[in-house]
Design a protein around this motif. Sequence first.
Motif, PDB file in Angstrom:
ATOM      1  N   ALA A 467      54.057  25.333  -6.329  1.00 64.35           N
ATOM      2  CA  ALA A 467      54.918  24.605  -7.588  1.00 64.35           C
ATOM      3  C   ALA A 467      53.596  24.743  -8.436  1.00 64.35           C
ATOM      4  CB  ALA A 467      55.442  23.861  -6.371  1.00 64.35           C
ATOM      5  N   SER A 468      52.628  24.461  -8.285  1.00 61.62           N
ATOM      6  CA  SER A 468      51.458  23.279  -9.054  1.00 61.62           C
ATOM      7  C   SER A 468      50.922  24.378 -10.389  1.00 61.62           C
ATOM      8  CB  SER A 468      49.997  22.927  -8.221  1.00 61.62           C
ATOM      9  OG  SER A 468      50.512  22.331  -7.966  1.00 61.62           O
ATOM     10  N   PHE A 469      50.879  25.563  -9.910  1.00 60.50           N
ATOM     11  CA  PHE A 469      50.925  26.503 -10.490  1.00 60.50           C
ATOM     12  C   PHE A 469      51.655  27.089 -11.190  1.00 60.50           C
ATOM     13  CE2 PHE A 469      46.614  28.444  -8.006  1.00 60.50           C
ATOM     14  CZ  PHE A 469      45.813  27.856  -8.574  1.00 60.50           C
ATOM     15  N   THR A 470      52.648  27.324 -11.444  1.00 61.30           N
ATOM     16  CA  THR A 470      54.297  27.861 -12.070  1.00 61.30           C
ATOM     17  C   THR A 470      53.913  26.163 -12.955  1.00 61.30           C
ATOM     18  OG1 THR A 470      54.941  28.672 -10.287  1.00 61.30           O
ATOM     19  CG2 THR A 470      56.443  28.268 -11.840  1.00 61.30           C
ATOM     20  N   ILE A 471      53.926  25.120 -13.130  1.00 65.42           N
ATOM     21  CA  ILE A 471      53.771  24.140 -13.854  1.00 65.42           C
ATOM     22  C   ILE A 471      52.829  23.725 -14.706  1.00 65.42           C
ATOM     23  CG2 ILE A 471      53.955  21.430 -14.346  1.00 65.42           C
ATOM     24  CD1 ILE A 471      55.052  21.313 -11.302  1.00 65.42           C
ATOM     25  N   VAL A 472      51.277  24.294 -14.594  1.00 62.20           N
ATOM     26  CA  VAL A 472      50.861  25.067 -15.007  1.00 62.20           C
ATOM     27  C   VAL A 472      51.310  26.118 -16.370  1.00 62.20           C
ATOM     28  CG1 VAL A 472      48.767  26.188 -15.544  1.00 62.20           C
ATOM     29  CG2 VAL A 472      48.555  24.557 -14.008  1.00 62.20           C
ATOM     30  N   ILE A 473      51.883  26.914 -15.680  1.00 65.43           N
ATOM     31  CA  ILE A 473      52.502  28.420 -16.533  1.00 65.43           C
ATOM     32  C   ILE A 473      53.645  27.256 -17.769  1.00 65.43           C
ATOM     33  CG2 ILE A 473      53.029  30.493 -16.856  1.00 65.43           C
ATOM     34  CD1 ILE A 473      52.062  31.040 -14.350  1.00 65.43           C
TER      35      ILE A 473
END
Length: 597
Positions: A467-473
């Motif tokens: 979830a964190s990396f997807t939000i960053v993307i």
Amino acid sequence: MPPQSHQSPLLPQTPMDNPKTPYFRWRKQDFLPSQSFGSWAHYSSALSQTLPRLKSRLLHRSSPAEELQLKSQSEHPLNRCLSWWDLIWLSVGSVVGTGIFVLTGQEAHNNAGPSIVISYAVSGLSALLSALCYAEFAVSVPVAGGSFSFLRIELGDFIAFLAASNILLEAVVGAAGIARSWTSYFATIIGRDPNSLRIHVSFFGDGFNLLDPIAVVVLIVTSCIPMFSTINASRVNWITSAVSIMLMLFIIVAGFVKGSVGNLRPFFPYGAGGMFRAAGVLFWAYTGFDMVATLAEEAKDPPRDIPVGLVGSMSLITVLYCLMSLSLTYLQSYAKIDVNAAYAVAFENVGMKWAKYVVALGAIKGMTTGLIVGTLGQGRYTTQIARTHMIPPFFGLVHPRTGTPINATILVSGTSAIIGLFSSLDVLSSVSSLSTLFIFMLMAVALLSRRYNVKAVATKTDLVKLASFTIVIIGAAIGSTAYYQKNPDGWLGHAIALPIWFLGTLGIAVFVPQHKVPGVFHVPLVPWLPSLSIAINIFLIGSLGYMAFVRFAICTSVMLLYYLFVSLHATYDMAHEEQQSVGDGSQNSNVKLQSSS
């Protein structure tokens, strides 16, 4: 031993089990079967439990097995009659319409110039990436719901409902607009004013006072073909799509024969920014291919037919679009292109006046096949939504003789016909929205969830990292898009956002374990290709006008109210009945074991 029932124990027994029940019926249980709607007292009680029920449904994710089992809600199966050949041409028929004939001249003249060929390539890449995501899901979950079912599995009921409702609304309004355009083109061909075949009603307001009975007739005729036979609709589409390809090849060859390489200079008259602005608009010339995913339930061999149909058709269409746009700018200087009738005027300027009729024929043919295939896909989409009881299950029934969802098709086409009768093209065009690009972006997010967020396998830590990396993307893509809209010729914002997007994608690749790699067909280079799809779709969304966002917000708000007052309680009751069914089945099994012992 008594014969075993073939009905899934996970779904409640319904009155649909009676083979003597007529298809066309108007009973309350076919529209509001849930306990919450049994009486006003029950409904009041259900409304008082809205918050806990909403929390329950927000956290609920469906499963491939559950989506497949929903087919029993339709009483009768859809016919498995489509091959990969059918799906390729259905995709071509749904995509190749007026967009290539109308948008090409507009964007070449105003934004891209000869670089419009690259604009089409960029839009085609976005569409192809989305097609890959659709293909992977459709192979493993071959049901009529398409993106609705896929999002329901990975992102939950609530997101799936909002996405599906926007897609249905846009499809209904879009079909009405195409039918109105059909009337205008037909009037032009016979030498009449575009509004001459419409009926003026003075006491209706502007935008609604030109009644279009021809549009209604066109919608009725094009809906009857897929309503009564899927395979016959496919055969009609073969013929009309073959005509489309021949017309496109004619335009390509004639353009290169009559054109001049000097017309391609300068290649980037409006810079790279103009080329990308055109790409955001030209994406709409590719929309419609996602309807093929809704036909997975009718494919003879989904693991083979769906990927070939989706990827093959999008590759073919991208090549043809690029060649057609290049031939136009090769035929005539971008500054002289007529934005309203680009190909017709260009051919007329080189002494081929008769070619305008060829272009008009291609546009009308494209609109006709687009309506046929659109009706085919939207009927199936609506069927799967009705199977979940988000809308009345009456619209999820499949006719026993035709093997098609007649009720759902009538709902979609009838609504389009009513809107198309009254609403003018400028009113309908203002309703066009970012729904499709938003769905494609969600599909890429859902694919990441499918690979990394596997039930009973992925840990909480895995989910937090994903979830964190997807939000960053997503955040990096939004930042780059916003910077571009504010400063099209700048580079500093992109120099910051793009590395952040890269690091977010790299974070998923390195730090989040991939728990599922499908064996039959899968998207390569995960997470890179889904992440690229997210970024491109967000960038194209950013190119849309202010009104698109206003319409999206208004429609989403209306759909949210319907969900809170109707769909939430219907789906909650259905899930509760499923749990009771499972519990009763377990108790029966225990009784049998005790008796045998």
